[in-house]
Design a protein around this motif. Structure first.
Motif, PDB file in Angstrom:
ATOM      1  N   LYS A  19      -3.522  12.487   6.819  1.00  9.73           N
ATOM      2  CA  LYS A  19      -4.953  12.275   6.673  1.00  9.73           C
ATOM      3  C   LYS A  19      -5.488  12.823   5.355  1.00  9.73           C
ATOM      4  O   LYS A  19      -6.537  12.391   4.869  1.00  9.73           O
ATOM      5  CB  LYS A  19      -5.687  12.937   7.852  1.00  9.73           C
ATOM      6  N   LYS A  24      -0.531   5.917  -1.412  1.00 10.75           N
ATOM      7  CA  LYS A  24       0.419   4.801  -1.345  1.00 10.75           C
ATOM      8  C   LYS A  24      -0.289   3.464  -1.560  1.00 10.75           C
ATOM      9  O   LYS A  24       0.229   2.572  -2.240  1.00 10.75           O
ATOM     10  CB  LYS A  24       1.144   4.812   0.001  1.00 10.75           C
ATOM     11  N   TYR A  56     -10.295   0.150   5.602  1.00  8.17           N
ATOM     12  CA  TYR A  56      -9.312   1.028   6.238  1.00  8.17           C
ATOM     13  C   TYR A  56      -9.297   0.725   7.738  1.00  8.17           C
ATOM     14  O   TYR A  56      -9.857   1.463   8.550  1.00  8.17           O
ATOM     15  CB  TYR A  56      -9.717   2.471   5.966  1.00  8.17           C
ATOM     16  N   GLU A  81      -2.176  11.133   1.708  1.00  9.28           N
ATOM     17  CA  GLU A  81      -0.858  10.558   1.448  1.00  9.28           C
ATOM     18  C   GLU A  81      -0.848   9.030   1.594  1.00  9.28           C
ATOM     19  O   GLU A  81      -0.339   8.303   0.733  1.00  9.28           O
ATOM     20  CB  GLU A  81       0.162  11.187   2.408  1.00  9.28           C
ATOM     21  N   LYS A  82      -1.433   8.530   2.663  1.00 12.80           N
ATOM     22  CA  LYS A  82      -1.490   7.084   2.906  1.00 12.80           C
ATOM     23  C   LYS A  82      -2.364   6.394   1.865  1.00 12.80           C
ATOM     24  O   LYS A  82      -2.027   5.309   1.363  1.00 12.80           O
ATOM     25  CB  LYS A  82      -2.010   6.811   4.317  1.00 12.80           C
ATOM     26  N   SER A 128      -6.254  -2.450   4.800  1.00 10.54           N
ATOM     27  CA  SER A 128      -5.116  -1.528   4.774  1.00 10.54           C
ATOM     28  C   SER A 128      -3.992  -1.993   5.688  1.00 10.54           C
ATOM     29  O   SER A 128      -2.815  -1.712   5.438  1.00 10.54           O
ATOM     30  CB  SER A 128      -5.551  -0.111   5.161  1.00 10.54           C
ATOM     31  N   GLU A 162       1.192   0.892   5.576  1.00 10.41           N
ATOM     32  CA  GLU A 162       1.584   2.200   5.047  1.00 10.41           C
ATOM     33  C   GLU A 162       1.264   3.298   6.056  1.00 10.41           C
ATOM     34  O   GLU A 162       0.378   3.144   6.902  1.00 10.41           O
ATOM     35  CB  GLU A 162       0.845   2.494   3.732  1.00 10.41           C
ATOM     36  N   THR A 163       1.979   4.387   5.977  1.00 13.21           N
ATOM     37  CA  THR A 163       1.724   5.547   6.833  1.00 13.21           C
ATOM     38  C   THR A 163       1.553   6.774   5.945  1.00 13.21           C
ATOM     39  O   THR A 163       1.890   6.760   4.760  1.00 13.21           O
ATOM     40  CB  THR A 163       2.887   5.793   7.812  1.00 13.21           C
ATOM     41  N   GLY A 164       1.030   7.835   6.531  1.00 11.83           N
ATOM     42  CA  GLY A 164       0.873   9.057   5.759  1.00 11.83           C
ATOM     43  C   GLY A 164      -0.176   9.956   6.374  1.00 11.83           C
ATOM     44  O   GLY A 164      -0.894   9.576   7.296  1.00 11.83           O
TER      45      GLY A 164
END
Length: 233
Positions: free
Chosen positions: A151, A158, A31, A154-155, A142, A147-149
């Motif tokens: 904490k 994805k 990550y 959500e990320k 990552s 990708e976004t999202g």
């Protein structure tokens, strides 16, 4: 069929718990496109010495870079920290049973190239150390997926979907902020690793679990993996 994934920030010569998690999964994602945090495990770890626990810290250029990502963190090579870490490890573990068998690890990490980016150092050496333990899985970063999202997961979801994984194993500290309902909604099962390990013969005083994986390798050699494998969850 379940495909298991682990997603964790890249750490410097990590402790055995990281390799326990890696050993449980089919896919591991570093990550690396999240904020770099100071005074953390990203650029430092502990070893045991005759004088007690000692931090080995990789110097990072931080001036004006308060909000940089892990993937952007540059190493400050104005001092020869690699040589210092190498000599400290050799000195501290010179009497351990398997130091000679694994000295090649230290040579690869500290003597054969100069590292400029912290994430390159951490990712390359973690894969290298996993291979020394006999662990072979799929590896990703990552930052490859952009990708976004949020904490709360959500990320992560994805990334799981992109890699076709439906079971995510995470560290215990994340339990307080993971949105378990969100994972359930997207058909990704969520579990947490329980860091419980047996002690092993260790130099320099009373036993300590919270040290680099190098400590276990130098003391237990090819049997090191037996002190990492954890059957739950």
């Amino acid at each position: 069929m379940s495909k298991i994934i682990g997603i964790l920030q890249p750490n410097y010569i990590p402790w055995k718990g990281v390799f326990d998690l890696i050993n449980r999964v089919d896919v591991f994602v570093f990550y690396d496109d999240v904020q770099y945090t100071t005074k953390d495990w990203r650029n430092r770890n502990k070893i045991k010495t005759k004088d007690g626990l000692k931090w080995l810290t990789v110097p990072i250029i931080k001036k004006g870079l308060r909000h940089q990502l892990i993937s952007e963190a540059k190493i400050d090579n104005s001092t020869n920290w690699q040589s210092k870490h190498y000599k400290t490890l050799i000195s501290s573990y010179s009497k351990s049973p398997y130091i000679k068998d694994y000295e090649y690890l230290l040579e690869e990490i500290y003597l054969k190239k100069q590292w400029n980016m912290l994430s390159d150092l951490n990712i390359t050496t973690t894969v290298f150390l996993a291979e020394a333990l006999g662990i072979k899985i799929e590896w990703y970063k990552s930052s490859e997926f952009d990708e976004t999202g949020s904490k709360d997961g959500e990320k992560v979801i994805k990334i799981c979907q992109k890699l076709g994984c439906n079971h995510f194993i995470n560290g215990p500290a994340s339990r307080e902020y993971m949105n378990e309902e969100l994972f359930s909604k997207h058909d990704v099962s969520l579990s947490y690793i329980d860091y419980q390990y047996p002690e092993y013969p260790q130099l320099h005083g009373s036993f300590c679990h919270q040290v680099s994986i190098l400590d276990l390798l130098f003391h237990c050699g090819p049997k090191a993996i037996d002190f990492i494998i954890n059957k739950s969850p």
